[in-house]
Design an enzyme around this catalytic site. Structure first.
Site, short mmCIF file in Angstrom:
data_model
loop_
_atom_site.label_atom_id
_atom_site.label_comp_id
_atom_site.label_asym_id
_atom_site.label_seq_id
_atom_site.Cartn_x
_atom_site.Cartn_y
_atom_site.Cartn_z
N GLY A 1 -3.22 -5.43 -5.62
CA GLY A 1 -2.13 -5.02 -6.50
C GLY A 1 -1.49 -3.74 -5.98
O GLY A 1 -2.17 -2.94 -5.32
N GLN B 1 3.20 3.91 -5.98
CA GLN B 1 2.23 4.08 -4.90
C GLN B 1 2.88 4.09 -3.51
O GLN B 1 2.22 4.42 -2.52
CB GLN B 1 1.19 2.96 -4.94
CG GLN B 1 0.29 3.04 -6.15
CD GLN B 1 -0.76 1.96 -6.11
OE1 GLN B 1 -0.50 0.82 -6.47
NE2 GLN B 1 -1.95 2.30 -5.64
N CYS C 1 -8.72 1.91 -6.25
CA CYS C 1 -7.27 2.01 -6.19
C CYS C 1 -6.87 2.41 -4.78
O CYS C 1 -7.51 3.29 -4.19
CB CYS C 1 -6.80 3.05 -7.21
SG CYS C 1 -5.03 3.34 -7.16
N LEU C 2 -5.83 1.79 -4.25
CA LEU C 2 -5.37 2.12 -2.90
C LEU C 2 -4.97 3.59 -2.79
O LEU C 2 -5.02 4.17 -1.71
CB LEU C 2 -4.17 1.25 -2.50
CG LEU C 2 -4.44 -0.24 -2.32
CD1 LEU C 2 -3.14 -0.98 -2.03
CD2 LEU C 2 -5.45 -0.49 -1.21
N HIS D 1 -4.28 -2.25 -14.69
CA HIS D 1 -4.29 -1.20 -13.66
C HIS D 1 -2.86 -0.90 -13.18
O HIS D 1 -2.46 0.25 -13.07
CB HIS D 1 -5.20 -1.66 -12.51
CG HIS D 1 -5.36 -0.67 -11.40
ND1 HIS D 1 -6.55 -0.04 -11.12
CD2 HIS D 1 -4.48 -0.22 -10.48
CE1 HIS D 1 -6.38 0.78 -10.08
NE2 HIS D 1 -5.14 0.67 -9.67
N GLU D 2 -2.10 -1.98 -12.91
CA GLU D 2 -0.74 -1.79 -12.37
C GLU D 2 0.22 -1.27 -13.45
O GLU D 2 1.06 -0.42 -13.17
CB GLU D 2 -0.21 -3.09 -11.75
CG GLU D 2 -1.06 -3.65 -10.61
CD GLU D 2 -1.46 -2.62 -9.56
OE1 GLU D 2 -0.66 -1.69 -9.29
OE2 GLU D 2 -2.57 -2.73 -9.02
N HIS E 1 -0.24 2.38 -13.77
CA HIS E 1 0.45 3.13 -12.71
C HIS E 1 1.89 3.45 -13.12
O HIS E 1 2.39 4.53 -12.85
CB HIS E 1 0.50 2.32 -11.41
CG HIS E 1 -0.67 2.54 -10.50
ND1 HIS E 1 -1.01 3.79 -10.03
CD2 HIS E 1 -1.55 1.68 -9.94
CE1 HIS E 1 -2.07 3.67 -9.23
NE2 HIS E 1 -2.41 2.40 -9.15
ZN LIG Z 1 -4.04 1.61 -8.21
#
Ligand SMILES: [Zn+2]
Length: 171
Positions: free
Chosen positions: A46, A51, A93-94, A135-136, A139
């Site tokens: 995701g 991000q 998370c990235l 999660h997204e 963000h």
């Molecule tokens: Zn994330």
């Protein structure tokens, strides 16, 4: 185009992203393509626009990480409209590379969003997909998964990240 992933500490990750009002444009399509490409390059399931430094309410999800085009999901201006049950699982998370924490979230989630054409749709997901929806969407509200872990654990991660920043390993 592959964008570098913005890391924890950058204010764009803690800013509420702007609503998308223009749909069905080549610019939006290019951004979505770039988001999928950047997510696959980072081996994520995701990615939210903040991000990659773009503060707009857009997220992409693909639990198959590029293996199955049918699993590509685009969420524009998403809203969680219902939640059921609970699940606890390790989450990462990235934008917070190298860390994973146990996070409790609803087991089943329904999201309402718009697609690239601006058409509204609803989609339900369980387990990992439910987790990705939340999660997204978080963000886009300027929230990281770390806001769902205990203050003690969050401080620990923050301290470790600060150390990495000092030594130049976190940019
Ligand atoms: Zn994330």
């Amino acid at each position: 185009m592959i964008y570098p992933i913005v890391k924890y500490g950058n204010p764009v990750l803690e800013t509420r992203a702007a609503i998308v009002a223009d749909f069905d444009t080549p610019e939006l399509q290019k951004l979505l393509d770039d988001m999928f490409e950047s997510m696959y390059a980072a081996k994520g399931v995701g990615l939210a626009a903040p991000q990659i430094g773009i503060s707009r309410r857009i997220a992409v999800i693909d639990l198959s990480v590029g293996e199955d085009p049918a699993q590509k999901i685009v969420l524009i201006n998403p809203e969680i409209i219902s939640c059921e049950g609970a699940q606890t699982c390790e989450e990462g998370c990235l934008s917070v590379p190298g860390f994973r924490e146990q996070v409790t979230r609803p087991q089943k989630v329904t999201v309402r969003a718009q697609n690239a054409k601006g058409e509204s749709f609803e989609m339900s997901g369980e387990e990992l997909l439910a987790r990705a929806f939340q999660h997204e969407t978080d963000h886009l509200d300027g929230m990281l998964y770390l806001s769902h872990v205990s203050p003690l654990k969050r401080d620990l991660v923050r301290r470790k990240v600060r150390k990495l920043m000092k030594s130049g390993e976190w940019k």
